[in-house]
Design a protein around this motif. Structure first.
Motif, short mmCIF file in Angstrom:
data_model
loop_
_atom_site.label_atom_id
_atom_site.label_comp_id
_atom_site.label_asym_id
_atom_site.label_seq_id
_atom_site.Cartn_x
_atom_site.Cartn_y
_atom_site.Cartn_z
N GLN A 12 0.82 -1.21 0.00
CA GLN A 12 0.00 0.00 0.00
C GLN A 12 0.86 1.27 0.00
O GLN A 12 0.41 2.34 0.40
CB GLN A 12 -0.94 0.01 1.21
CG GLN A 12 -1.98 -1.12 1.15
CD GLN A 12 -2.86 -1.15 2.39
OE1 GLN A 12 -2.41 -0.87 3.49
NE2 GLN A 12 -4.12 -1.52 2.20
N GLN A 132 -9.92 3.71 -1.47
CA GLN A 132 -9.45 2.46 -0.87
C GLN A 132 -9.28 1.37 -1.92
O GLN A 132 -8.26 0.67 -1.96
CB GLN A 132 -10.44 2.00 0.20
CG GLN A 132 -10.10 0.65 0.81
CD GLN A 132 -11.28 0.05 1.54
OE1 GLN A 132 -12.21 0.75 1.91
NE2 GLN A 132 -11.26 -1.26 1.73
N ASN A 136 -5.77 -0.50 -3.06
CA ASN A 136 -5.60 -1.94 -2.83
C ASN A 136 -5.48 -2.73 -4.12
O ASN A 136 -5.33 -3.96 -4.08
CB ASN A 136 -6.78 -2.47 -2.01
CG ASN A 136 -6.74 -2.00 -0.57
OD1 ASN A 136 -5.66 -1.73 -0.03
ND2 ASN A 136 -7.89 -1.88 0.06
N PHE A 162 -10.57 1.73 4.86
CA PHE A 162 -9.80 2.97 4.81
C PHE A 162 -9.02 3.15 6.12
O PHE A 162 -7.93 3.72 6.14
CB PHE A 162 -10.71 4.18 4.58
CG PHE A 162 -10.00 5.35 3.98
CD1 PHE A 162 -9.86 5.48 2.60
CD2 PHE A 162 -9.43 6.32 4.79
CE1 PHE A 162 -9.19 6.56 2.05
CE2 PHE A 162 -8.76 7.41 4.25
CZ PHE A 162 -8.63 7.51 2.87
N LEU A 165 -5.67 1.62 5.78
CA LEU A 165 -4.74 2.49 5.05
C LEU A 165 -4.13 3.54 5.99
O LEU A 165 -2.92 3.77 5.97
CB LEU A 165 -5.48 3.20 3.91
CG LEU A 165 -5.70 2.45 2.60
CD1 LEU A 165 -6.53 3.29 1.65
CD2 LEU A 165 -4.38 2.09 1.95
#
Length: 585
Positions: A12, A132, A136, A162, A165
């Motif tokens: 990420q 998101q 991803n 989210f 993240l």
């Protein structure tokens, strides 16, 4: 440090949240530090990337569409539909827009606006889900960097996915240290060949080092000092004359406000209350205001232009254009003004609940407009009562859309109340008619008997035969055929007027029966037919008045006018056949 985070061995790593207190330099380090470095190739092939910037505003999906279009190298069709289709729309859009072999960096500044300015939860959730999903997707060639105020850090954590993240990909920016502040003051002016008095440097650092919003305060204070410089030196005396870092913004705003007449002062209050987002357990923040909203509550006259020009001249307001509509916008230039201007703090303190109510009304009106003014989105019940009472007492100016939305809600409520009252009256009428149903039936039989008896004394031979048929019908076929035969007998004798009177009376009695059975449309049609007959008796007119809910003594022209306005339906051929005294189709 930010460059290193962007090349970490993390699936990420294409996402990074830069979080810090207000005024800590989040935007500056991204826009003035990281972005130029990337444009110059500090990361592999970053000089070939496509770069776009946006702030979420009221409609982040629209802003996202505008940002993507700003880097498109060829026409893109139906981008809005692509983004809105599902959470993977952003990844698909990147494949359309960014040429193969290239990447795109999207900088989303003031990410807290997703939680302070977006009125609809569905749009907020869709925006976060799109980001998101793109982050991803290992094949997506999009990188995203957001800047977020620390006091809003918990808001994105409430959204599953989210939140992960944010947990893994957050970099904290803390306020500048003393040495960093000194360098931030000296370096820019040194490049211009201008010196700084040591006493000035010490005074500025002492004033702002422990204050929130350090960089905006520093920026404004240095601008004021620069304009008052003595030759090629920034001096302590110029700084003190400007009011210092903490006082410069507030002092200037108060001076401008006090120099205006009462009408313009009232306009300033209305304007600045609209330019602030009320915090809910967080600090108040600035809010962008569209020209359409501004002129709708403040007008478009010389007073408004004077206020905007005055506060804009001293950099207390900033002006821009909406990236989608290109319409002008205005906002407070420095968030520090919200904290430091005592007059504004007093307005917010005394009008806090008023501002909250106005925002609720504005958001509801926006949703109603975007739903093509669907009545289902109007206010109702206790919510409408609360808003209606507030609108009567508040001194906040409302926009045309807000007033129109509230008025439409009130009209819809009154219409609903009228319908409920009509249903109540109908129920009462039906109950009343049910109570006298037996009396009506008895009356029908009595009238039939009276008509038969009255005519029998004058019957000729042919009439006697008809009356005999009526008697037989009464026994064998029922009352309705008996009435028809009776009228036939009267017609045979040439007693047309009397026969018409009896026919009208019979039709009126049928109308009573239909009303008692709950068929009000048929009852009205029969009653109206009864009074259309020449010589219709008073009973027929009284029956029509009752069904129209009009006084029994209403004159006949008034009753006819009311009947026409009621748009009474015509009798069908089947109904005319059912009641033999009615003319056939």
């Amino acid at each position: 440090r930010l460059l290193n985070r962007m090349v970490e061995d993390d699936p990420q790593a294409h996402f990074l949240a830069v979080v810090g207190p207000s005024g800590s330099g989040k935007s500056s380090v991204v826009k003035a530090g990281l972005l130029p470095a990337l444009r110059h190739g500090r990361l592999p092939r970053s000089e070939t990337w496509f770069f776009a910037e946006m702030s979420p505003g009221n409609h982040p999906m629209h802003e996202l569409e505008s940002a993507l279009l700003s880097v498109a190298t060829s026409p893109v069709h139906n981008l809005a539909q692509t983004l809105a289709l599902d959470s993977k729309g952003l990844a698909r859009a990147i494949n359309q827009i960014v040429p193969q072999g290239h990447e795109m960096l999207l900088i989303i500044d003031q990410f807290e606006e997703v939680f302070t300015q977006v009125p609809q939860e569905a749009e907020r959730a869709a925006f976060l889900a799109s980001l998101q999903a793109a982050m991803n997707d290992p094949t997506c060639r999009l990188r995203v960097i957001i800047t977020l105020r620390a006091d809003f850090y918990d808001r994105p954590l409430m959204y599953e996915g989210f939140a992960d993240l944010m947990r893994r990909r957050t970099e904290v920016v803390v306020p500048l240290t003393t040495s960093e502040l000194e360098e931030a003051i000296i370096a820019p002016v040194r490049r211009l060949g201008i010196g700084v008095e040591p006493e000035l440097l010490a005074a500025i650092i002492a004033d702002i080092s422990q204050e929130p919003g350090t960089l905006p305060l520093l920026q404004y204070a240095l601008t004021e000092v620069f304009e008052r410089r003595e030759g090629n030196t920034l001096t302590l005396s110029a700084y003190q004359a400007s009011g210092g870092a903490l006082g410069a913004l507030a002092r200037r705003a108060q001076e401008l406000y006090e120099a205006m007449d009462s009408d313009r002062q009232a306009l300033v209050r209305q304007l600045f209350l609209r330019l602030v987002n009320i915090g809910d357990g967080t600090e108040d923040t600035r809010r962008r205001l569209s020209w359409e909203e501004l002129t709708s509550f403040a007008g478009d006259g010389p007073d408004l232009q004077y206020v905007l020009d005055t506060f804009g001249k001293y950099r207390l307001l900033s002006f821009d254009r909406d990236p989608i509509t290109r319409a002008p916008t205005v906002e407070i230039a420095h968030e520090a003004l919200i904290r430091e201007w005592v007059q504004l703090r007093d307005w917010l303190s005394s009008s806090r609940e008023d501002v909250r109510m106005q925002r609720r009304l504005s958001n509801a009106a926006t949703i109603w407009r975007e739903a093509d003014r669907n009545p289902g989105y109007l206010l109702g019940g206790a919510q409408l009562e609360e808003m209606e009472s507030w609108a009567v007492t508040t001194d906040l100016a409302l926009t045309d859309e807000e007033r129109g939305f509230l008025a439409a809600s009130i009209v819809a409520r009154r219409a609903q109340e009228a319908r409920e009252e009509a249903r109540r009256r109908l129920r009462e009428a039906q109950e009343r008619r049910s109570r006298i149903r037996l009396q009506i039936l008895v009356g029908v039989l009595a009238v039939v008997a009276g008509v038969t008896l009255g005519l029998s004394a004058f019957t000729l031979i042919r009439a006697n035969n008809a009356e005999a048929r009526a008697a037989t019908a009464t026994v064998a076929l029922g009352q309705e055929q008996a009435r028809a035969a009776t009228l036939e007998a009267a017609a045979v004798r040439g007693e047309n007027l009397a026969a018409e009177v009896y026919r009208s009376r019979l039709i009126a009695l049928y109308a009573q029966q239909a009303a008692a059975d709950g068929d009000e449309a048929l009852a009205l049609a029969l009653a109206y037919a009864a009074v259309q007959i020449d010589g219709a008796p008073d009973e027929a007119w009284a029956q029509l008045a009752q069904l129209l809910d009009m006084p029994a003594g209403s004159d006949r022209p008034t009753l006819l006018a009311a009947a026409e306005a009621a748009e009474i339906r015509p009798l069908t051929c089947e109904e005319r056949a059912r009641y033999s005294v009615l003319p056939e189709c």
